[in-house]
Scaffold this motif. Sequence first.
Motif, PDB file in Angstrom:
ATOM      1  N   ALA A   1       0.838  -1.206   0.000  1.00  0.00           N
ATOM      2  CA  ALA A   1       0.000   0.000   0.000  1.00  0.00           C
ATOM      3  C   ALA A   1       0.870   1.253   0.000  1.00  0.00           C
TER       4      ALA A   1
ATOM      5  N   ARG B   1       1.973   2.421  -3.272  1.00  0.00           N
ATOM      6  CA  ARG B   1       0.927   3.137  -4.011  1.00  0.00           C
ATOM      7  C   ARG B   1       0.654   4.507  -3.404  1.00  0.00           C
TER       8      ARG B   1
ATOM      9  N   ASP C   1      -0.445   4.863  -0.257  1.00  0.00           N
ATOM     10  CA  ASP C   1      -1.583   4.750   0.644  1.00  0.00           C
ATOM     11  C   ASP C   1      -1.199   4.411   2.083  1.00  0.00           C
ATOM     12  N   ASP C   2       0.083   4.368   2.384  1.00  0.00           N
ATOM     13  CA  ASP C   2       0.530   4.070   3.744  1.00  0.00           C
ATOM     14  C   ASP C   2       1.921   4.682   3.920  1.00  0.00           C
TER      15      ASP C   2
END
Length: 246
Positions: A148, A151, A153-154
Amino acid sequence: MTMGDGRNEGVLRPSLGRNLTYGMLDSLGRAIVTGHYEHAAFPTEAELAKQHGVSRSVTREAVKMLTAKGLLSARPRQGTMVQPAASWNLFDTDVLRWLLERQFSIDLLRQFNQLRVAIEPEAAALAARFATEADLAAISAGLARMEAAERGDDDTLDADITFHVAILQASGNPFYAQFRDMVSTALHTSIRFTNRLKGRTANVIDHTVVRDAIAARDPDAARIAMRALIGDVLELIEQVESRQTS
């Protein structure tokens, strides 16, 4: 004052005292580690209390904690003295954090990863043998966070640390698990350094190989995969040292 007010005051005062103590501990610990007292006598408790504007009891507690960490020693008629670095408890997360926060040392980073290569491959091998389903889920969750993070996202740093700490926990050995705080603290610096040098985040594929070997209950493969993962970091450090000396 109402009874409720008295209860609140009783709760807040100890909390404030702890905050003052830990604030002073952090300030003094960082000063010791960065060499502030290398050529100066360590102040008395009375001097410290005056300098920092805190009570003698707060000062005394902070000094006791620094003594327990190996940074100070108190001897009759000699007072409190700063201990040499060889006496410091490097497994203490505060001491390690102060060391890592001072002027960056490639030597310290190399030494830390040399310790990792002695610990984490064996922890991975043990995890392959003894990990519970919950342990495997935690390792996979760490890997999913790394994916993630790629991407956006984390957090890449937290995700990577979560993965490694989950493996230490999955070893089923409490001694390996005790390394989690030290590894987590030091990885904050190590991962930032290696990611900056490589110009990218950790290799998710290499971490997946480790997870898959553990999930397959293959201790030898897990050990080899983790050793390769950390060996890549050591090789990178050696390249930096080589450039610095050439």
